[in-house]
Design a protein around this motif. Structure first.
Motif, PDB file in Angstrom:
ATOM      1  N   LYS A   1      32.788  22.296 -24.351  1.00 54.62           N
ATOM      2  CA  LYS A   1      34.235  22.449 -24.570  1.00 54.62           C
ATOM      3  C   LYS A   1      35.027  21.727 -23.479  1.00 54.62           C
ATOM      4  N   PHE A   2      34.591  21.892 -22.227  1.00 53.96           N
ATOM      5  CA  PHE A   2      35.272  21.213 -21.118  1.00 53.96           C
ATOM      6  C   PHE A   2      35.105  19.699 -21.235  1.00 53.96           C
TER       7      PHE A   2
ATOM      8  N   GLU B   1      37.179  34.382 -25.096  1.00 53.40           N
ATOM      9  CA  GLU B   1      36.756  34.212 -23.712  1.00 53.40           C
ATOM     10  C   GLU B   1      36.371  32.772 -23.404  1.00 53.40           C
ATOM     11  N   ALA B   2      35.709  32.103 -24.349  1.00 54.87           N
ATOM     12  CA  ALA B   2      35.279  30.721 -24.123  1.00 54.87           C
ATOM     13  C   ALA B   2      36.473  29.802 -23.896  1.00 54.87           C
ATOM     14  N   SER B   3      37.499  29.957 -24.729  1.00 55.70           N
ATOM     15  CA  SER B   3      38.700  29.124 -24.578  1.00 55.70           C
ATOM     16  C   SER B   3      39.402  29.421 -23.262  1.00 55.70           C
TER      17      SER B   3
ATOM     18  N   ASN C   1      38.161  30.623 -20.483  1.00 56.43           N
ATOM     19  CA  ASN C   1      37.384  30.124 -19.347  1.00 56.43           C
ATOM     20  C   ASN C   1      37.482  28.604 -19.219  1.00 56.43           C
ATOM     21  N   THR C   2      37.443  27.925 -20.363  1.00 55.21           N
ATOM     22  CA  THR C   2      37.536  26.462 -20.343  1.00 55.21           C
ATOM     23  C   THR C   2      38.893  26.014 -19.832  1.00 55.21           C
TER      24      THR C   2
ATOM     25  N   GLN D   1      39.270  26.463 -16.160  1.00 60.35           N
ATOM     26  CA  GLN D   1      38.594  25.398 -15.427  1.00 60.35           C
ATOM     27  C   GLN D   1      39.462  24.140 -15.393  1.00 60.35           C
TER      28      GLN D   1
ATOM     29  N   ASP E   1      29.338  25.633 -29.581  1.00 59.65           N
ATOM     30  CA  ASP E   1      29.447  24.758 -28.414  1.00 59.65           C
ATOM     31  C   ASP E   1      29.394  25.569 -27.123  1.00 59.65           C
ATOM     32  N   SER E   2      28.742  25.013 -26.113  1.00 60.99           N
ATOM     33  CA  SER E   2      28.711  25.663 -24.804  1.00 60.99           C
ATOM     34  C   SER E   2      30.048  25.471 -24.106  1.00 60.99           C
ATOM     35  N   ALA E   3      30.263  26.244 -23.029  1.00 61.11           N
ATOM     36  CA  ALA E   3      31.489  26.100 -22.246  1.00 61.11           C
ATOM     37  C   ALA E   3      31.576  24.684 -21.679  1.00 61.11           C
ATOM     38  N   GLU E   4      30.420  24.137 -21.293  1.00 61.91           N
ATOM     39  CA  GLU E   4      30.393  22.776 -20.762  1.00 61.91           C
ATOM     40  C   GLU E   4      30.831  21.773 -21.825  1.00 61.91           C
TER      41      GLU E   4
END
Length: 279
Positions: A268-269, A31-33, A35-36, A39, A263-266
Motif C-alpha cells: 500500500k505504501f 487499520e491498514a489505511s 497505518n499507511t 507512515q 495487499d500488505s502494508a508495504e
C-alpha cells in the motif's frame, strides 16, 4: 533523471523532488489505511487529506470533487467498495476520466532475481482488452516508464508462444501496435510480441528458443493478454517470488491508489510512492 530500479530509488526520487503533493483518502477507517497514511505523514512525502462520510457514495463524490478543483493530486481508496469509488471516477459529468480515455491498472514489481523494476498491465480493471484498450495499456506503461527515467522502455506483448492462431484472435492486433511504436506513437520505446514471459525477461531463454527479439530478454513492461493472466502473474510473483509490488490506476485526471484487501502494508505504501513518483 536517474533511472529508478527499486522502490528505494522511487522513495528517494519523491523525497528529493520536494513538491507539495496531496493525497485525498476516501473513508480511510480501516487499520491498514490508517497505518499507511500515518507512515506517509511521518515521512513527509505528501500531505494527507481524509474525506470521511457515513455514506460511501458521498465520500467518494467529495474526494473526486477535490481532485477536479485541483486541491489534491492523488486519490486513494480506503474502507469503501471499489465499485462505489469507480462509479464516482467514471461519472461522465462529475468524474475524473477525460472523454475518450481508458482507465487501466499498472502494476510494478521489484523481484530479487530481476535486475530492475518490472511493470505489467492490466491485472485489476480491464477483463479482456479490446484493441483500443490494449493500445492505451502500451501508451500508459510507456508514459509511466518515461516519468521514472526509463528513457527507452522495452515493452513485451505477452502470449503463451511467439505466434498466434485462430483461437487467439487478439494476437493479430500486436502487429499494428508494433507498427505504431515504430512510428513513434508511444514516444521512445521498443515493443515486440507475441512473446512469452520467460523469453521476454531472459536472454538465455530467448536464445534457447532461437527467437530474434529487440527486447533482448530485458523487458521493462509486460502487457498481459487479459486480466486472468495478469492477476495470476501478480499473485504468483508476490507469493512464490516474494516480490515487492505496487499498483495504480492510470488514465484518469490523477493517479488512483486502489489497494486490495490482500495487499500488505508495504504494498500500500509502495503504491502511494508509485503514484507520487509518476506526477
Amino acid at each position: 533523471m536517474k533511472t529508478i530500479r527499486t522502490f528505494k530509488d522511487m522513495r528517494r526520487l519523491v523525497a528529493e523532488a520536494k513538491r507539495h503533493l496531496r493525497i485525498v483518502a476516501v473513508n480511510p477507517h480501516d487499520e491498514a489505511s490508517r497505518n499507511t497514511l500515518q507512515q506517509v505523514a511521518e515521512t513527509g512525502i505528501a500531505e494527507v487529506i481524509s474525506i470521511e462520510d457515513s455514506l460511501d457514495e458521498r465520500a467518494a463524490q467529495k474526494a473526486v470533487a477535490l481532485i477536479r478543483r485541483g486541491d489534491a493530486d492523488v486519490l486513494m481508496k480506503g474502507l469503501i467498495g471499489t465499485d462505489i469509488l469507480l462509479k464516482a471516477i467514471l461519472n461522465k459529468v462529475s468524474g475524473l476520466l477525460p472523454e475518450g480515455s481508458v482507465l487501466s491498472h499498472v502494476a510494478v514489481a521489484e523481484i530479487a532475481s530481476y535486475p530492475k523494476l518490472l511493470f505489467f498491465s492490466d491485472v485489476a480493471v480491464i477483463p479482456y482488452p479490446t484493441q483500443k484498450q490494449r493500445i492505451e495499456e502500451v501508451r500508459y506503461t510507456a508514459d509511466v516508464c518515461h516519468r521514472l527515467g526509463i528513457t527507452e522502455p522495452r515493452i513485451a506483448l505477452i502470449h503463451c508462444a511467439e505466434h498466434g492462431g485462430r483461437q487467439f484472435p487478439f494476437v493479430d492486433g500486436y502487429h499494428d501496435i508494433k507498427q505504431m511504436a515504430a512510428e513513434g506513437c508511444f514516444g521512445r520505446c521498443i515493443v515486440d510480441g507475441p512473446i512469452d514471459v520467460k523469453s521476454a525477461c531472459s536472454l538465455e531463454a530467448l536464445q534457447a528458443k532461437g527467437i530474434a527479439s529487440p527486447l533482448n530478454g530485458e523487458a521493462d513492461v509486460l502487457i498481459m493478454p487479459d486480466i486472468e493472466a495478469g492477476n495470476t502473474f501478480y499473485k504468483a510473483m508476490t507469493l512464490f517470488a516474494h516480490a515487492r509490488t505496487a499498483g495504480i490506476l492510470w488514465g484518469a485526471q490523477c493517479p488512483v491508489v486502489l489497494p486490495s484487501r490482500g495487499d500488505s502494508a508495504e504494498a500500500k505504501f509502495n503504491s502511494i510512492l508509485f503514484a507520487l513518483a509518476c506526477l
